[in-house]
Design an enzyme around this catalytic site. Structure first.
Site, mmCIF file in Angstrom:
data_model
loop_
_atom_site.group_PDB
_atom_site.id
_atom_site.type_symbol
_atom_site.label_atom_id
_atom_site.label_comp_id
_atom_site.label_asym_id
_atom_site.label_seq_id
_atom_site.Cartn_x
_atom_site.Cartn_y
_atom_site.Cartn_z
ATOM 1 N N HIS A 149 0.303 -0.128 -5.951
ATOM 2 C CA HIS A 149 1.263 -1.236 -6.004
ATOM 3 C C HIS A 149 1.042 -2.238 -7.135
ATOM 4 O O HIS A 149 1.906 -2.455 -7.974
ATOM 5 C CB HIS A 149 1.215 -2.030 -4.687
ATOM 6 C CG HIS A 149 1.318 -1.208 -3.449
ATOM 7 N ND1 HIS A 149 2.497 -0.705 -2.976
ATOM 8 C CD2 HIS A 149 0.367 -0.796 -2.561
ATOM 9 C CE1 HIS A 149 2.297 -0.042 -1.854
ATOM 10 N NE2 HIS A 149 1.008 -0.074 -1.586
HETATM 11 C C1 BDR Z 1 0.211 -5.138 -1.301
HETATM 12 O O1 BDR Z 1 -0.609 -5.362 -0.165
HETATM 13 C C2 BDR Z 1 -1.939 -5.138 -0.464
HETATM 14 O O2 BDR Z 1 -2.574 -4.382 0.519
HETATM 15 C C3 BDR Z 1 -1.979 -4.466 -1.820
HETATM 16 O O3 BDR Z 1 -3.121 -4.865 -2.550
HETATM 17 C C4 BDR Z 1 -0.716 -4.909 -2.479
HETATM 18 O O4 BDR Z 1 -0.877 -6.116 -3.175
HETATM 19 C C5 BDR Z 1 1.109 -3.971 -0.996
HETATM 20 O O5 BDR Z 1 1.912 -4.285 0.090
#
Ligand code: BDR
Ligand code: CA
Length: 343
Positions: free
Chosen positions: A271
């Site tokens: 992400h």
């Molecule tokens: C986001 O949530 C976190 O677990 C990850 O690092 C990312 O920023 C994804 O939903």
């Protein structure tokens, strides 16, 4: 070529780790500060993880400042308990996960927030003697040019910055954020983890007038990393490639196990790195749309849901560029090249 001045706000986190590697190893960004926020884990753990990653990749000179344990209005603990409750409702057969992980945060990252690799214990890096928000304000105030903010955790620090230092808002070039979603469902309708943790901060950011590009689940679950990319990292033969490969392997296994119903077999989203990649090379974005966005803060089910006004029902100005797709191959190659450029 002139580097782009940025501040990275993160809660490492496996994908935050990869985003830091990309930001530093790309050699295209002038990282003026790294600030930390509680999200994936407690503020102590996310801060320790950020220091460990930066030290390990050879980015010791970057100042790191620590944020707060709690979102602007809610408590981190209360939000994590709600998240666990949602998970139990949506994925009843995952009851076997260790309860402690459900309290500290996203189960994708393990108990420490960065499980899957052991960092050396002798890291000399220390946090700066000022808060994350003060650090951001300092960088913005002292900068001759505008600075891009790249938040990849809950928007707590950015929301506080905007409220505490309104005169500095004009020094922000753009916010390239990982967070939000227009359609994708994981643990709540329209809910992405970062906006769920601090909806009030998200609202402040959306209403700030700063140009925003949103790399939410719409794009991050389309741009997937496979085993071949992880193998390429391992084969680089340097410290960073080995560390990144170990951590991404852990992250992929967790995703494949926790979200098997999404068909994520031998792939994982990364992400946060998407929000960095978009700053390094905006031509990576192949599909996006400018929309009016708001966030739900008072609902029974929808707190943190990002409301994307596709039909212009609200008749309000477009405030966010929502990204839907990116050039996956170029993105993944960028990650490998960046890891190669680190130590
Ligand atoms: C986001 O949530 C976190 O677990 C990850 O690092 C990312 O920023 C994804 O939903
Ligand atoms: Ca994150």
């Amino acid at each position: 070529m002139k580097k782009i001045p940025v501040i990275i706000d993160c809660d490492p986190g496996h994908d935050d780790m990869m985003a830091l590697v990309l930001a530093y190893g790309s050699q295209k960004l002038d990282i003026r500060a790294v600030t930390t926020v509680a999200g994936n884990n407690t503020i102590d753990n996310t801060t320790r993880n950020a220091l460990n990653v930066l030290h390990y990749i050879g980015a010791d000179h970057i100042p790191v400042a620590k944020g707060l344990q709690d979102p602007i209005v809610r408590s981190h603990k209360e939000v994590m308990e709600k998240l666990a409750e949602n998970r139990r409702r949506m994925y009843p057969d995952q009851g076997s996960q260790e309860p402690k992980e459900k309290i500290v945060g996203a189960s994708a990252h393990g108990i420490t927030g960065l499980d899957g690799f052991t960092f050396p214990q002798d890291n000399p890096m220390q946090v700066q003697p000022m808060s994350a928000v003060e650090m951001m304000a300092k960088v913005l105030r002292e900068s001759e040019e505008k600075v891009t903010l790249i938040p990849m955790g809950p928007l707590t620090n950015i929301g506080l910055l905007i409220r505490a230092f309104p005169d500095l808002v004009e020094k922000i070039e753009r916010i390239s954020m990982m967070g939000g979603t227009s359609e994708f469902v994981l643990t709540r309708p329209f809910m992405e983890f970062n906006t769920f943790v601090d909806p009030e901060a998200t609202k402040i950011v959306f209403e700030s007038g700063v140009p925003i590009t949103m790399f939410g689940y719409d794009v991050t679950y389309r741009v997937l990393c496979g085993k071949d990319t992880i193998e390429q990292m391992e084969h680089l033969g340097n410290k960073t490639g080995h560390m990144a490969a170990s951590l991404l392997k852990f992250f992929m296994e967790r995703h494949n196990k926790n979200l098997s119903h999404l068909g994520l077999s031998d792939t994982t989203p990364i992400h946060d790195a998407c929000a960095v990649a978009g700053v390094i090379d905006p031509t990576l974005v192949t599909q996006s749309k400018r929309l009016h966005l708001d966030v739900e803060i008072g609902g029974t089910y929808f707190d943190g849901a990002t409301i994307c006004d596709y039909a212009h029902c609200l008749n309000l100005p477009e405030n966010v560029e929502v990204v839907y797709n990116m050039d996956t191959q170029r993105f993944l190659q960028m990650l490998v090249d960046a890891a190669a450029n680190c130590q």
